[in-house]
Design an enzyme around this catalytic site. Structure first.
Site, PDB file in Angstrom:
ATOM      1  N   HIS A 160       5.490   4.338  12.718  1.00 44.77           N
ATOM      2  CA  HIS A 160       5.204   4.472  11.063  1.00 44.77           C
ATOM      3  C   HIS A 160       6.334   5.427  10.663  1.00 44.77           C
ATOM      4  O   HIS A 160       5.858   6.509  10.448  1.00 44.77           O
ATOM      5  CB  HIS A 160       3.977   4.615  10.623  1.00 44.77           C
ATOM      6  CG  HIS A 160       3.713   4.645   9.185  1.00 44.77           C
ATOM      7  ND1 HIS A 160       3.086   3.850   8.549  1.00 44.77           N
ATOM      8  CD2 HIS A 160       3.906   5.507   8.204  1.00 44.77           C
ATOM      9  CE1 HIS A 160       2.710   3.891   7.409  1.00 44.77           C
ATOM     10  NE2 HIS A 160       3.544   5.024   7.180  1.00 44.77           N
ATOM     11  N   HIS A 186       9.134   7.073   8.006  1.00 47.51           N
ATOM     12  CA  HIS A 186       9.812   6.927   6.643  1.00 47.51           C
ATOM     13  C   HIS A 186      10.899   7.238   6.759  1.00 47.51           C
ATOM     14  O   HIS A 186      11.539   8.002   7.911  1.00 47.51           O
ATOM     15  CB  HIS A 186       9.013   8.071   5.577  1.00 47.51           C
ATOM     16  CG  HIS A 186       7.794   7.449   5.293  1.00 47.51           C
ATOM     17  ND1 HIS A 186       7.240   7.117   3.954  1.00 47.51           N
ATOM     18  CD2 HIS A 186       6.379   7.452   5.852  1.00 47.51           C
ATOM     19  CE1 HIS A 186       5.987   6.772   3.945  1.00 47.51           C
ATOM     20  NE2 HIS A 186       5.857   6.811   5.030  1.00 47.51           N
ATOM     21  N   CYS A 200       4.694   9.275  -0.077  1.00 47.11           N
ATOM     22  CA  CYS A 200       3.201   9.648  -0.116  1.00 47.11           C
ATOM     23  C   CYS A 200       3.121  10.676  -0.922  1.00 47.11           C
ATOM     24  O   CYS A 200       3.614  11.789  -1.177  1.00 47.11           O
ATOM     25  CB  CYS A 200       2.859  10.377   1.157  1.00 47.11           C
ATOM     26  SG  CYS A 200       1.320  10.974   1.561  1.00 47.11           S
ATOM     27  N   ARG A 251       1.014  -1.180   0.077  1.00 46.35           N
ATOM     28  CA  ARG A 251       0.261  -0.024   0.037  1.00 46.35           C
ATOM     29  C   ARG A 251       0.830   1.215   0.011  1.00 46.35           C
ATOM     30  O   ARG A 251       0.990   1.943  -1.107  1.00 46.35           O
ATOM     31  CB  ARG A 251      -0.934   0.107   1.180  1.00 46.35           C
ATOM     32  CG  ARG A 251      -1.947   1.081   1.259  1.00 46.35           C
ATOM     33  CD  ARG A 251      -1.622   2.493   1.742  1.00 46.35           C
ATOM     34  NE  ARG A 251      -1.008   2.400   2.988  1.00 46.35           N
ATOM     35  CZ  ARG A 251      -0.623   3.667   3.450  1.00 46.35           C
ATOM     36  NH1 ARG A 251      -0.444   4.728   2.746  1.00 46.35           N
ATOM     37  NH2 ARG A 251       0.091   3.513   4.520  1.00 46.35           N
ATOM     38  N   ASP A 252       1.624   1.654   0.914  1.00 43.49           N
ATOM     39  CA  ASP A 252       2.282   2.733   1.216  1.00 43.49           C
ATOM     40  C   ASP A 252       3.517   2.634   0.221  1.00 43.49           C
ATOM     41  O   ASP A 252       3.712   3.646  -0.343  1.00 43.49           O
ATOM     42  CB  ASP A 252       2.825   2.776   2.690  1.00 43.49           C
ATOM     43  CG  ASP A 252       3.111   4.359   3.122  1.00 43.49           C
ATOM     44  OD1 ASP A 252       3.179   5.174   2.077  1.00 43.49           O
ATOM     45  OD2 ASP A 252       3.196   4.522   4.212  1.00 43.49           O
ATOM     46  N   ASN A 283       8.995   3.927   3.439  1.00 43.18           N
ATOM     47  CA  ASN A 283       9.126   3.678   4.765  1.00 43.18           C
ATOM     48  C   ASN A 283      10.364   3.192   4.942  1.00 43.18           C
ATOM     49  O   ASN A 283      11.018   2.505   4.302  1.00 43.18           O
ATOM     50  CB  ASN A 283       7.926   2.739   5.185  1.00 43.18           C
ATOM     51  CG  ASN A 283       6.679   3.282   5.069  1.00 43.18           C
ATOM     52  OD1 ASN A 283       5.966   3.078   4.104  1.00 43.18           O
ATOM     53  ND2 ASN A 283       5.899   3.649   6.196  1.00 43.18           N
TER      54      ASN A 283
HETATM   55  P1  HMG Z   1     -12.993  14.565  -2.208  1.00 43.75           P
HETATM   56  O1  HMG Z   1     -12.828  14.891  -3.702  1.00 43.75           O
HETATM   57  O2  HMG Z   1     -13.036  15.527  -1.357  1.00 43.75           O
HETATM   58  O3  HMG Z   1     -14.289  13.582  -2.000  1.00 43.75           O
HETATM   59  O4  HMG Z   1     -11.711  13.542  -1.707  1.00 43.75           O
HETATM   60  P2  HMG Z   1     -15.729  13.427  -2.576  1.00 43.75           P
HETATM   61  O5  HMG Z   1     -16.458  12.830  -1.475  1.00 43.75           O
HETATM   62  O6  HMG Z   1     -16.066  14.945  -2.951  1.00 43.75           O
HETATM   63  O7  HMG Z   1     -15.647  12.570  -3.951  1.00 43.75           O
HETATM   64  C1  HMG Z   1     -15.093  13.031  -5.060  1.00 43.75           C
HETATM   65  C2  HMG Z   1     -14.878  11.907  -6.164  1.00 43.75           C
HETATM   66  O8  HMG Z   1     -14.166  10.667  -5.423  1.00 43.75           O
HETATM   67  C3  HMG Z   1     -16.474  11.251  -6.251  1.00 43.75           C
HETATM   68  O9  HMG Z   1     -16.241  10.471  -7.621  1.00 43.75           O
HETATM   69  C4  HMG Z   1     -16.399  10.117  -5.383  1.00 43.75           C
HETATM   70  O10 HMG Z   1     -17.180   8.888  -5.864  1.00 43.75           O
HETATM   71  C5  HMG Z   1     -15.003   9.778  -5.343  1.00 43.75           C
HETATM   72  P3  HMG Z   1     -16.661  11.528  -8.863  1.00 43.75           P
HETATM   73  O11 HMG Z   1     -18.127  11.840  -8.407  1.00 43.75           O
HETATM   74  O12 HMG Z   1     -15.918  12.771  -9.062  1.00 43.75           O
HETATM   75  O13 HMG Z   1     -16.673  10.666  -9.995  1.00 43.75           O
HETATM   76  N1  HMG Z   1     -14.626   8.967  -3.947  1.00 43.75           N
HETATM   77  C6  HMG Z   1     -14.204   7.573  -4.067  1.00 43.75           C
HETATM   78  N2  HMG Z   1     -14.019   6.507  -4.977  1.00 43.75           N
HETATM   79  C7  HMG Z   1     -13.442   5.783  -4.654  1.00 43.75           C
HETATM   80  N3  HMG Z   1     -13.105   5.187  -3.161  1.00 43.75           N
HETATM   81  C8  HMG Z   1     -13.479   6.274  -2.170  1.00 43.75           C
HETATM   82  C9  HMG Z   1     -13.924   7.379  -2.499  1.00 43.75           C
HETATM   83  N4  HMG Z   1     -14.409   8.324  -1.852  1.00 43.75           N
HETATM   84  C10 HMG Z   1     -14.715   9.326  -2.792  1.00 43.75           C
HETATM   85  N5  HMG Z   1     -13.167   5.989  -1.005  1.00 43.75           N
HETATM   86  C11 HMG Z   1     -11.001  11.529  -0.469  1.00 43.75           C
HETATM   87  C12 HMG Z   1     -11.904  13.065  -0.558  1.00 43.75           C
HETATM   88  C13 HMG Z   1     -10.724  11.228   0.918  1.00 43.75           C
HETATM   89  C14 HMG Z   1     -11.880  10.620  -1.308  1.00 43.75           C
HETATM   90  C15 HMG Z   1      -9.726  11.880  -1.347  1.00 43.75           C
HETATM   91  O14 HMG Z   1      -9.035  13.136  -0.829  1.00 43.75           O
HETATM   92  C16 HMG Z   1      -8.726  10.745  -1.476  1.00 43.75           C
HETATM   93  O15 HMG Z   1      -9.031   9.625  -1.831  1.00 43.75           O
HETATM   94  N6  HMG Z   1      -7.631  10.827  -0.737  1.00 43.75           N
HETATM   95  C17 HMG Z   1      -6.582   9.705  -0.677  1.00 43.75           C
HETATM   96  C18 HMG Z   1      -5.232  10.118  -0.282  1.00 43.75           C
HETATM   97  C19 HMG Z   1      -4.378   9.173  -0.195  1.00 43.75           C
HETATM   98  O16 HMG Z   1      -4.654   7.907  -0.433  1.00 43.75           O
HETATM   99  N7  HMG Z   1      -3.183   9.422   0.552  1.00 43.75           N
HETATM  100  C20 HMG Z   1      -2.174   8.273   0.714  1.00 43.75           C
HETATM  101  C21 HMG Z   1      -2.571   7.544   1.977  1.00 43.75           C
HETATM  102  S1  HMG Z   1      -2.245   8.369   3.553  1.00 43.75           S
HETATM  103  C22 HMG Z   1      -0.397   8.083   3.863  1.00 43.75           C
HETATM  104  O17 HMG Z   1       0.112   7.612   2.716  1.00 43.75           O
HETATM  105  C23 HMG Z   1       0.120   8.639   5.114  1.00 43.75           C
HETATM  106  C24 HMG Z   1       0.234   7.163   5.890  1.00 43.75           C
HETATM  107  O18 HMG Z   1       1.298   6.273   5.243  1.00 43.75           O
HETATM  108  C25 HMG Z   1       0.931   7.498   7.401  1.00 43.75           C
HETATM  109  C26 HMG Z   1       2.371   8.386   7.059  1.00 43.75           C
HETATM  110  O19 HMG Z   1       3.099   8.025   6.638  1.00 43.75           O
HETATM  111  O20 HMG Z   1       2.123   9.390   7.914  1.00 43.75           O
HETATM  112  C27 HMG Z   1      -0.871   6.420   6.089  1.00 43.75           C
HETATM  113 MG    MG Z   2       3.439   6.177   5.256  1.00 44.32          MG
END
Ligand code: HMG
Ligand code: MG
Length: 304
Positions: free
Chosen positions: A212, A214, A245, A19-20, A254
């Site tokens: 966690h 990096h 990220c 995933r990450d 990581n």
């Molecule tokens: P948004 O644009 O504010 O959401 O995004 P929305 O509710 O307005 O929806 C917009 C569109 O996205 C719509 O589609 C929804 O259906 C679709 P459209 O009508 O435009 O065709 N949608 C989805 N589709 C699939 N699955 C879903 C989903 N939700 C809405 N679950 C949202 C808000 C949270 C969805 C967006 O910002 C997003 O997906 N962000 C993901 C960011 C991400 O994955 N970042 C990486 C992970 S975090 C990380 O890596 C850190 C970590 O490792 C810890 C660390 O290292 O610190 C965990």
């Molecule tokens: Mg991470």
């Protein structure tokens, strides 16, 4: 020489490479079959927890667009938890339908990072997680809580430990069974890590915390050692040090699973993971991706 009493006897490794590690891979979309084989190989190497996919918007993170196919195609090794990220109810429903064993919500201690990563404020993110956690509870699925930017933010710089502790406390009180402390851009150093941990551990039992980290600045192993000494016994790692990220400029992967395993083996701390199998998986996935291996241990051990 005896090991210090403060070290745990065993550490649970949470493998986040699929995933990450893969979410930010540039270039073509990685074939589903490669992701599936990676997860199967990691489980075969003895990892008991594999974060396998992310049910997020494919517009935001295209590499995770095949989350359902991945979750439905992997072999389910008994005793292994196959988990997924779920930012909202839509993601949770997808993860449940695809058979995720556990899910994780992800927030941050920084306003700016929360906005860039999940398009809302910290307060809105917590409100959004309430129904996700409730629905997961109904489905008997445990929810892990991530808090990003615990040692610094790419947009806001330093983050006060009290602010980190406050967001962690909120997620824990809402029902997350474990809080994973993300040094998203790897800017921490050992004393900083210890101080941050002390602030969080004053609010939440240390056995409910995971590290966690990096490795952007090469500090992750040192930071890990400093929090393991304080009682942290769950560590998130990524095979071959894959990853980054998409919303954290300059973030690298990581800390590599192999490197953590080598350190823990040297400390006499049990993990249940087979280093040689892991190293071979590490060489296999970096060859598939055509990228350099980010694990020093994998390079030292070599490819069979
Ligand atoms: P948004 O644009 O504010 O959401 O995004 P929305 O509710 O307005 O929806 C917009 C569109 O996205 C719509 O589609 C929804 O259906 C679709 P459209 O009508 O435009 O065709 N949608 C989805 N589709 C699939 N699955 C879903 C989903 N939700 C809405 N679950 C949202 C808000 C949270 C969805 C967006 O910002 C997003 O997906 N962000 C993901 C960011 C991400 O994955 N970042 C990486 C992970 S975090 C990380 O890596 C850190 C970590 O490792 C810890 C660390 O290292 O610190 C965990
Ligand atoms: Mg991470």
């Amino acid at each position: 020489m005896a090991m210090p009493d403060s070290l745990p006897k065993s550490v649970r490794i949470v493998e986040v490479g699929p995933r990450d590690g893969l979410q930010n891979e540039p270039g073509d979309i990685i074939p589903t079959a490669v992701k599936v084989e990676l997860i199967n190989r990691l489980a075969d190497a003895g990892l008991s927890y594999v974060e396998s996919a992310s049910f997020v918007s494919p517009k935001w993170v295209p590499q995770m667009g095949d989350a359902t196919d991945v979750m439905q195609t992997i072999e389910r090794k008994p005793g292994v938890t196959y988990a997924a990220l779920t930012p909202n109810l839509k993601g949770l429903e997808g993860a449940i339908a695809a058979g995720a064993d556990e899910v994780a919500v992800f927030g941050a201690a920084s306003e700016a990072f929360t906005q860039k990563n999940i398009n809302c404020s910290i307060k809105e993110s917590l409100e959004r997680f309430v129904p996700v956690i409730e629905r997961a509870r109904e489905a008997n699925i445990r929810v892990r809580g991530y808090v990003s930017t615990v040692m610094g933010c790419p947009y806001e710089g330093d983050i006060a430990p009290a602010q980190v502790a406050s967001v962690c406390r909120d997620l824990f009180d809402m029902g997350c069974y474990e809080i994973s402390l993300g040094d998203t851009i790897g800017v921490g150093t050992p004393i900083k890590a210890k101080k941050m941990l002390e602030a969080v551990a004053a609010e939440i039992p240390v056995e409910k915390l995971a590290a966690h980290f990096h490795d952007t600045y090469g500090q992750a192993l040192a930071n890990l050692y400093s929090v393991i000494e304080e009682g942290v016994a769950v560590v998130d790692t990524s095979v071959a040090g894959l990853g980054g990220c998409p919303y954290a400029k300059g973030a690298s992967g990581n800390v590599a699973t192999e490197d953590v395993l080598y350190m823990l083996n040297g400390l006499g701390i049990e993990t249940g993971v087979d280093l040689n199998k892991l190293v071979q998986t590490s060489h296999w996935i970096t060859a598939q991706l055509g990228r350099a291996n980010g694990s020093k241990v994998a390079l030292a051990v070599g490819c069979e």
